[in-house]
Scaffold this motif. Structure first.
Motif, PDB file in Angstrom:
ATOM      1  N   LEU A  30      15.250  12.606   1.812  1.00 45.65           N
ATOM      2  CA  LEU A  30      14.048  12.834   2.615  1.00 45.65           C
ATOM      3  C   LEU A  30      14.402  13.692   3.820  1.00 45.65           C
ATOM      4  CD1 LEU A  30      12.184   9.405   2.715  1.00 45.65           C
ATOM      5  CD2 LEU A  30      11.112  11.601   2.234  1.00 45.65           C
ATOM      6  N   ARG A  31      13.509  14.634   4.123  1.00 45.71           N
ATOM      7  CA  ARG A  31      13.715  15.529   5.262  1.00 45.71           C
ATOM      8  C   ARG A  31      12.522  15.423   6.197  1.00 45.71           C
ATOM      9  NH1 ARG A  31      13.444  20.617   1.592  1.00 45.71           N
ATOM     10  NH2 ARG A  31      11.660  19.322   0.990  1.00 45.71           N
ATOM     11  N   THR A  79      14.300  -3.012  -4.981  1.00 46.52           N
ATOM     12  CA  THR A  79      13.149  -3.882  -5.229  1.00 46.52           C
ATOM     13  C   THR A  79      12.970  -4.223  -6.703  1.00 46.52           C
ATOM     14  OG1 THR A  79      11.728  -1.918  -5.290  1.00 46.52           O
ATOM     15  CG2 THR A  79      11.904  -3.077  -3.190  1.00 46.52           C
ATOM     16  N   SER A  80      13.915  -3.828  -7.558  1.00 49.01           N
ATOM     17  CA  SER A  80      13.830  -4.176  -8.977  1.00 49.01           C
ATOM     18  C   SER A  80      15.205  -4.580  -9.474  1.00 49.01           C
ATOM     19  CB  SER A  80      13.319  -2.992  -9.805  1.00 49.01           C
ATOM     20  OG  SER A  80      14.254  -1.926  -9.783  1.00 49.01           O
ATOM     21  N   ARG A  81      15.233  -5.475 -10.439  1.00 48.84           N
ATOM     22  CA  ARG A  81      16.513  -5.920 -10.992  1.00 48.84           C
ATOM     23  C   ARG A  81      17.234  -4.797 -11.717  1.00 48.84           C
ATOM     24  NH1 ARG A  81      15.843 -12.114 -13.303  1.00 48.84           N
ATOM     25  NH2 ARG A  81      15.042 -13.029 -11.346  1.00 48.84           N
ATOM     26  N   SER A  82      16.484  -3.852 -12.229  1.00 50.92           N
ATOM     27  CA  SER A  82      17.099  -2.731 -12.940  1.00 50.92           C
ATOM     28  C   SER A  82      17.762  -1.745 -11.992  1.00 50.92           C
ATOM     29  CB  SER A  82      16.039  -1.996 -13.767  1.00 50.92           C
ATOM     30  OG  SER A  82      15.055  -1.430 -12.908  1.00 50.92           O
ATOM     31  N   GLY A  83      17.477  -1.872 -10.710  1.00 46.35           N
ATOM     32  CA  GLY A  83      18.061  -0.947  -9.752  1.00 46.35           C
ATOM     33  C   GLY A  83      17.447   0.433  -9.783  1.00 46.35           C
ATOM     34  N   THR A  84      16.212   0.530 -10.279  1.00 43.88           N
ATOM     35  CA  THR A  84      15.574   1.843 -10.394  1.00 43.88           C
ATOM     36  C   THR A  84      14.431   2.044  -9.402  1.00 43.88           C
ATOM     37  OG1 THR A  84      14.124   1.007 -12.149  1.00 43.88           O
ATOM     38  CG2 THR A  84      16.199   2.066 -12.824  1.00 43.88           C
ATOM     39  N   THR A  87      12.662   6.037  -6.284  1.00 44.97           N
ATOM     40  CA  THR A  87      12.805   5.770  -7.713  1.00 44.97           C
ATOM     41  C   THR A  87      13.974   6.576  -8.271  1.00 44.97           C
ATOM     42  OG1 THR A  87      11.628   5.686  -9.840  1.00 44.97           O
ATOM     43  CG2 THR A  87      11.252   7.623  -8.461  1.00 44.97           C
ATOM     44  N   ARG A  88      14.484   6.140  -9.421  1.00 39.71           N
ATOM     45  CA  ARG A  88      15.527   6.870 -10.143  1.00 39.71           C
ATOM     46  C   ARG A  88      15.560   6.378 -11.587  1.00 39.71           C
ATOM     47  NH1 ARG A  88      21.134   4.352  -7.502  1.00 39.71           N
ATOM     48  NH2 ARG A  88      20.658   2.154  -7.905  1.00 39.71           N
ATOM     49  N   ALA A 132      21.083   9.624  -8.162  1.00 41.16           N
ATOM     50  CA  ALA A 132      20.516   9.869  -6.844  1.00 41.16           C
ATOM     51  C   ALA A 132      19.056   9.440  -6.835  1.00 41.16           C
ATOM     52  CB  ALA A 132      20.648  11.338  -6.475  1.00 41.16           C
ATOM     53  N   TRP A 133      18.612   8.904  -5.690  1.00 43.15           N
ATOM     54  CA  TRP A 133      17.219   8.494  -5.546  1.00 43.15           C
ATOM     55  C   TRP A 133      16.337   9.707  -5.251  1.00 43.15           C
ATOM     56  CZ3 TRP A 133      15.798   3.579  -6.547  1.00 43.15           C
ATOM     57  CH2 TRP A 133      16.746   2.562  -6.452  1.00 43.15           C
ATOM     58  N   THR A 134      15.073   9.599  -5.641  1.00 44.00           N
ATOM     59  CA  THR A 134      14.048  10.541  -5.192  1.00 44.00           C
ATOM     60  C   THR A 134      12.911   9.724  -4.596  1.00 44.00           C
ATOM     61  OG1 THR A 134      12.955  10.574  -7.354  1.00 44.00           O
ATOM     62  CG2 THR A 134      14.630  12.266  -6.931  1.00 44.00           C
ATOM     63  N   TYR A 135      12.207  10.296  -3.642  1.00 49.10           N
ATOM     64  CA  TYR A 135      11.129   9.540  -3.016  1.00 49.10           C
ATOM     65  C   TYR A 135       9.816   9.779  -3.750  1.00 49.10           C
ATOM     66  CZ  TYR A 135       8.663  13.311  -0.460  1.00 49.10           C
ATOM     67  OH  TYR A 135       7.910  14.407  -0.112  1.00 49.10           O
ATOM     68  N   VAL A 136       8.885   8.836  -3.592  1.00 51.35           N
ATOM     69  CA  VAL A 136       7.604   8.865  -4.297  1.00 51.35           C
ATOM     70  C   VAL A 136       6.499   9.188  -3.295  1.00 51.35           C
ATOM     71  CG1 VAL A 136       6.028   7.628  -5.800  1.00 51.35           C
ATOM     72  CG2 VAL A 136       8.489   7.097  -5.868  1.00 51.35           C
TER      73      VAL A 136
END
Length: 668
Positions: A120-121, A159-164, A206-207, A213-217
């Motif tokens: 995020l920028r 926030t998820s068990r899958s880590g996504t 999310t990823r 790497a994460w990306t924002y929604v």
């Protein structure tokens, strides 16, 4: 050249900072500058206390390195037994330390086998309907829906068990108007836009799978901006006090906005704490009484001239005399509920909060540790009246959300123990300011203790520290780590065995050990864990480690990985040791205790903030704050992170200057 705006953007001439430019001094001053330190009381200094501890250590070799002290006692702490860092397992985040990086390098430097990505920028749209970032057409409305400026405290909460999926929560400490706006931008547009650029952001991430790497929604349901226009509830014993009432809020229970949010912490019940720090710089004040001057409030210091469009920033008027008292608190935000009202906790005291970090004591009480980020100011502790309720039920959560609303505040006094046992450097005591929620300071009511905490603390004679910033309890060994960034105000006349330098430009880290592992006990022992510097710095010491280390100076924020290692981010190395600020790993246990290893360096002019270490996920996160801070719109000193070529600003809204950015570093 300074942009020609309709308001002054630079501080008053002559107010320069020991470790920063004049511009930055005015924005986030904490170390030595020509502005006198607010604390002029005759209480003990940390250097006086450390003299007893370090005078027992002889200077060896070239005279630049203090001889190693025997390792700290390996006896387990009752609350959380100390353990070896690795326990024979493969290291979760292996890396070869990078070398010191020149201050001219305009990039994030990471170890071999790692890469960095911008998550995020500043200006990225996060709320529904927010426009894409266009530096040439900024408006308050656009900024209120976009990621704010100068990101500081950071957490990534899965926030998820899958880590996504995850929530990113971030502070936005202050603004650099000189590099944010093109010349000719109307003054009111500048002021109202930077109001929206302060505060906090909550953003969904999310990823595809763990390790990515994460990306924002953009526009996600939980995304939120908290700004200087967001209503905050006031709670605790000072809520409704006459000291908090203004013409706009005659109840003294609702404050508009939060600002200068520096570091923070995430609670076991899932909320985020944020510390309001250098709030004084925004107000015009009389500066004629101690309740103002002790907090750095002064006449004619508000160079941003915010009072020209909102009278609440003019504390010389009867209507808004108390407005500065409504800032300088620990605030609590629930990132899972975008409709919730953030809270300012008066029970935790008012000063220049770097942040607050909590630990659950064995008896269930919540204990928060806090530093007052000013030269010669103090270290504080808050203990909750009520106890933590485990579980995720609605009833338990509602109870835990009130834990910081009532309790007792104390301040630290550190003394030497006089024993040459090679175990502990000294002893300490938490001196109460309130007991059972009521003042125990002579001459101070409970409300006065909480609103004028610095003044109340002065009365009980705590120890003056060298800018105590982040204060973090370790969940692995039960100890508390205090980052003291620096204090160049120490003169040559004050040099002794504990301070072989004419000024503490490099800072140090103190390790506190609660007696019996009980964080509610009023006694503790302490050690000098790190005395920072490079090969040219006299009196360095690294937790007993005598081998090579990465040069480190000006510790600021700290964090822990899953193995209990301490990670230290720095703010001030460019001035102190002429190298870029960075992030460093330091084991606190075992044979490598004190072995400082640099993991990354931030771009030209930037500070390393908000480290988050998800080592089991192969990720490290930092908030790259104020890259190119001494540049201007016309002559940027950084082009991070977009690296847009000069002359491209007018093309498709591109911005050739720097943008504060949250960065994720991952293993390739």
């Amino acid at each position: 050249m300074t942009p020609r705006l309709d308001l002054p953007l630079l501080p008053m001439a002559g107010k320069t900072h020991g470790n920063r430019s004049a511009v930055t001094c005015h924005l986030r001053c904490g170390d030595a500058c020509s502005i006198a330190a607010p604390n002029t009381t005759d209480t003990s200094y940390f250097r006086d206390v450390a003299a007893t501890a370090l005078s027992r250590r002889s200077v060896v070799g070239t005279g630049l390195t203090v001889a190693a002290l025997a390792a700290v006692s390996s006896s387990p702490v009752a609350a959380a037994p100390a353990r070896a860092v690795r326990r024979g397992r493969p290291e979760a985040l292996p890396f070869a330390p990078i070398g010191p990086v020149a201050t001219t390098v305009d990039d994030v430097t990471v170890p071999a086998g790692y890469r960095w990505d911008a998550i995020l920028r500043w200006g990225d749209p996060i709320l529904p309907g927010a426009p894409a970032f266009d530096a040439t057409r900024q408006t308050p409305e656009a900024q209120a829906g976009q990621f704010g400026y100068n990101n500081d405290y950071l957490d990534i909460i899965e926030t998820s068990r899958s880590g996504t999926s995850a929530l990113l929560v971030c502070n936005h400490e202050y603004t650099n108007e000189n590099i944010m706006f093109p010349p000719g931008t109307p003054a009111e547009t500048v002021i109202r836009t930077v109001w929206a650029a302060h505060g906090m952001s909550v953003v969904e991430l999310t990823r595809r799978k763990r390790g990515d790497a994460w990306t924002y929604v953009p526009g996600a349901r939980l995304n939120r901006r908290i700004t200087l226009d967001t209503p905050f509830a006031v709670d605790g014993p000072a809520a409704g006090s006459d000291l908090l009432k203004t013409a706009a809020d005659p109840t003294g229970r609702t404050v508009r906005g939060t600002m200068n949010n520096c570091s923070g912490g995430t609670t076991p019940w899932g909320t985020v704490l944020s510390g309001e720090e250098n709030f004084n710089q925004y107000f015009r004040a009389t500066g004629t009484d101690r309740t103002e001057s002790r907090y750095g409030l002064a006449a004619n210091q508000d160079s941003r001239n915010w009072r020209s469009i909102d009278p609440r920033w003019d504390a010389t008027t009867a209507d808004y005399r108390n407005e500065p008292n409504r800032f300088g608190w620990v605030v609590e935000v629930d990132p899972t509920d975008p409709t919730s009202t953030p809270v300012k906790h008066t029970a935790m005291g008012r000063f220049k909060h770097e942040g607050a970090n909590v630990i659950i004591n064995d008896d269930g009480h919540v204990v928060a540790y806090m530093g007052d980020d000013e030269r010669f100011d103090y270290l504080y502790r808050f203990v909750s009246r009520d106890t933590f309720r485990p579980g995720n039920s609605r009833k338990a959560r509602a109870h835990n959300l009130g834990l910081l609303s009532a309790g007792d505040l104390s301040v630290a006094r550190l003394t030497g123990d006089g024993a040459e046992d090679g175990v502990n450097d000294g002893t300490g005591q938490w001196i109460p300011l309130t007991r059972d929620g009521q003042s125990v300071v002579p001459g101070f009511s409970t409300e006065e203790v909480l609103v004028y905490t610095r003044l109340a603390a002065d009365v009980v004679q705590p120890t003056k520290m060298d800018r105590p910033e982040d204060v973090q309890p370790s969940l692995h060994n039960g100890r508390i780590y205090v980052a003291c960034t620096n204090n160049t105000a120490r003169t040559a006349l004050q040099v002794d065995e504990a301070n072989p330098r004419p000024a503490n430009k490099d800072g140090h880290v103190v390790e506190l050990v609660p007696d019996g592992g009980d964080h509610r006990r009023d006694t503790f022992t302490w050690n000098l864990f790190l005395i920072c510097g490079d090969e040219a710095s006299a009196g360095r010491y690294f937790g007993g480690w005598t081998g090579p280390v990465s040069p480190i100076s000006c510790p600021d924020n700290v964090a822990f990985d899953s193995e209990g290692n301490l990670w230290v981010s720095t703010d001030g190395q460019p001035s102190a040791i002429k190298k870029s600020d960075g992030l460093f790993k330091v084991p606190v246990e075992g044979a490598e205790r004190g072995h400082v290893q640099q993991f990354l360096a931030v771009p030209s002019g930037a500070e390393t903030c908000g480290p988050v270490v998800h080592d089991r996920d192969g990720s490290v996160f930092v908030a790259v704050q104020h890259p190119g801070e001494d540049g201007s719109w016309a002559a940027p000193q950084s082009r991070f992170p977009d690296f847009v070529p000069a002359g491209s600003t007018a093309s498709a809204g591109q911005f050739a200057g720097p943008r504060p950015t949250v960065v994720q570093v991952t293993r390739r």
